[in-house]
Scaffold this motif. Structure first.
Motif, short mmCIF file in Angstrom:
data_model
loop_
_atom_site.label_atom_id
_atom_site.label_comp_id
_atom_site.label_asym_id
_atom_site.label_seq_id
_atom_site.Cartn_x
_atom_site.Cartn_y
_atom_site.Cartn_z
N MET A 30 0.84 -1.20 0.00
CA MET A 30 0.00 0.00 0.00
C MET A 30 0.88 1.26 0.00
N ILE A 31 0.52 2.22 -0.84
CA ILE A 31 1.24 3.49 -0.88
C ILE A 31 0.94 4.26 0.41
N LYS A 32 2.00 4.70 1.09
CA LYS A 32 1.81 5.37 2.37
C LYS A 32 2.19 6.85 2.35
N HIS A 33 2.94 7.26 1.31
CA HIS A 33 3.41 8.65 1.27
C HIS A 33 3.29 9.21 -0.15
N LEU A 34 3.21 10.53 -0.22
CA LEU A 34 3.19 11.21 -1.52
C LEU A 34 4.12 12.41 -1.48
N THR A 35 4.41 12.92 -2.67
CA THR A 35 5.16 14.18 -2.82
C THR A 35 4.22 15.19 -3.46
N GLY A 36 4.10 16.37 -2.85
CA GLY A 36 3.16 17.35 -3.36
C GLY A 36 3.69 18.76 -3.31
N ALA A 37 3.15 19.61 -4.20
CA ALA A 37 3.48 21.04 -4.21
C ALA A 37 2.44 21.77 -3.37
N VAL A 38 2.86 22.34 -2.26
CA VAL A 38 1.96 22.86 -1.24
C VAL A 38 1.98 24.38 -1.20
#
Length: 341
Positions: A1-9
């Protein structure tokens, strides 16, 4: 299961977005879908949010973006209409009006919350309310599918759903961004009698002339005829251009605007123009309902062979999203594409 993401905040107004890694993904609620993002695009709405022009923001820091494509990773409901690996497009235009469960991510330092609306797309993975997710038509690729999220339904929807008998009409499009170009494509498909486009960016006009024949482009407002247009589609997001469009109408004409100006900006009209029969109408996403309009929009995409070339001159990575935002702000792209894979 994917637990983390990378995002532009978005952390502060008038500041570059902060690219944050290892944002924790919460457990899905029943009405939510986890999507692995492939593409998104930048819209004028995001510029307004970044610049604080949508009014007071109670949810900083938060993720942005409201159109994109990707693959379903997981659903929060075992009987969901979506399944793993479905190709989907995401849109702020909802399939129903139900309230959505709040979406909050955990910042890597564990002490901060990163907020999100029912749909956000400036990340490599995203949790989306299921009424903002749609299966991508089989013949539409992931890149073209981004257009279904905002620009195409809004611009083409105004033409398809809010105007009629265009083969006998003189039409003005104000603003040749993503929504304006989408309106032009739909007007061409409806065999509109006369199309004039008012756009102040000369480089954009030169670029668009390569694709559109039998359309008059104008960057001088003084050359636009008064009492000439049956329809005006205002696509620039400027209050002064809404006023201009209304002024240029015939007495029985209609001005339709979908983009909304900066927060607290007002528009002023001469009441006598209403008495003479002029009409003005707002448009919420081109009045599109995907259950009834998706086939028309799909056909429009498939019939325009140059659609990727005209909208997506250049793509950017998530790492370069602030450069992409700046280029979009400076009018270098019709629709600024972000590749998230």
């Amino acid at each position: 299961m994917i637990k983390h993401l990378t995002g532009a905040v978005l952390q502060n107004f008038n500041k570059p977005l902060k690219l944050i890694k290892n944002i924790s993904i919460p457990n899905l609620k029943k009405d939510q879908v986890l999507v692995k993002m492939k593409y998104t695009a930048i819209c004028g709405s995001q510029l307004f949010e970044i610049n604080g022009q949508r009014g007071k923001n109670l949810y900083l820091p938060h993720l942005l973006g409201h159109e994109g494509t990707g693959y379903v990773v997981k659903t929060g409901f075992k009987n969901s209409k979506f399944k793993k690996n479905d190709k989907v497009f995401l849109s702020w235009i909802k399939s129903n009006k139900k309230k959505y469960n709040k979406i909050c991510y955990t910042h890597p330092d564990k002490k901060k919350t990163i907020n999100a609306g029912p749909v956000t797309t400036f990340s490599n993975y995203t949790i989306v309310s299921d009424n903002c997710v749609y299966k991508l038509p089989k013949k539409i690729n992931l890149k073209k599918g981004v257009l279904l999220g905002c620009a195409l339904p809004t611009g083409a929807g105004m033409v398809f759903n809010q105007s009629e008998k265009l083969n006998k009409k003189n039409v003005l499009v104000i603003g040749a961004g993503g929504i304006g170009v989408s309106s032009i494509l739909a007007l061409k498909a409806k065999k509109t009698k006369k199309i004039i486009v008012y756009e102040v960016n000369k480089k954009k006009i030169i670029f668009l002339k390569k694709f559109f024949k039998n359309i008059d482009f104008c960057n001088n407002v003084d050359k636009l005829k008064k009492n000439y247009f049956d329809y005006v589609f205002e696509c620039s997001g400027k209050s002064e251009n809404i006023e201009l469009g209304f002024e240029l109408l015939k007495n029985d004409g209609k001005c339709i605007f979908a983009t909304h100006p900066k927060f607290n900006k007002k528009i002023t009209f001469n009441p006598h123009d209403f008495i003479k029969g002029k009409k003005i109408e707002g448009s919420w996403g081109g009045n599109v309902t995907f259950s009834k309009d998706l086939k028309k929009l799909t056909k429009l995409i498939l019939n325009i062979k140059f659609i990727e070339k005209i909208f997506f001159k250049k793509s950017y990575s998530l790492l370069n999203i602030n450069k992409a935002i700046l280029d979009f702000k400076n009018g270098k792209n019709i629709r600024t594409l972000i590749k998230l894979g």
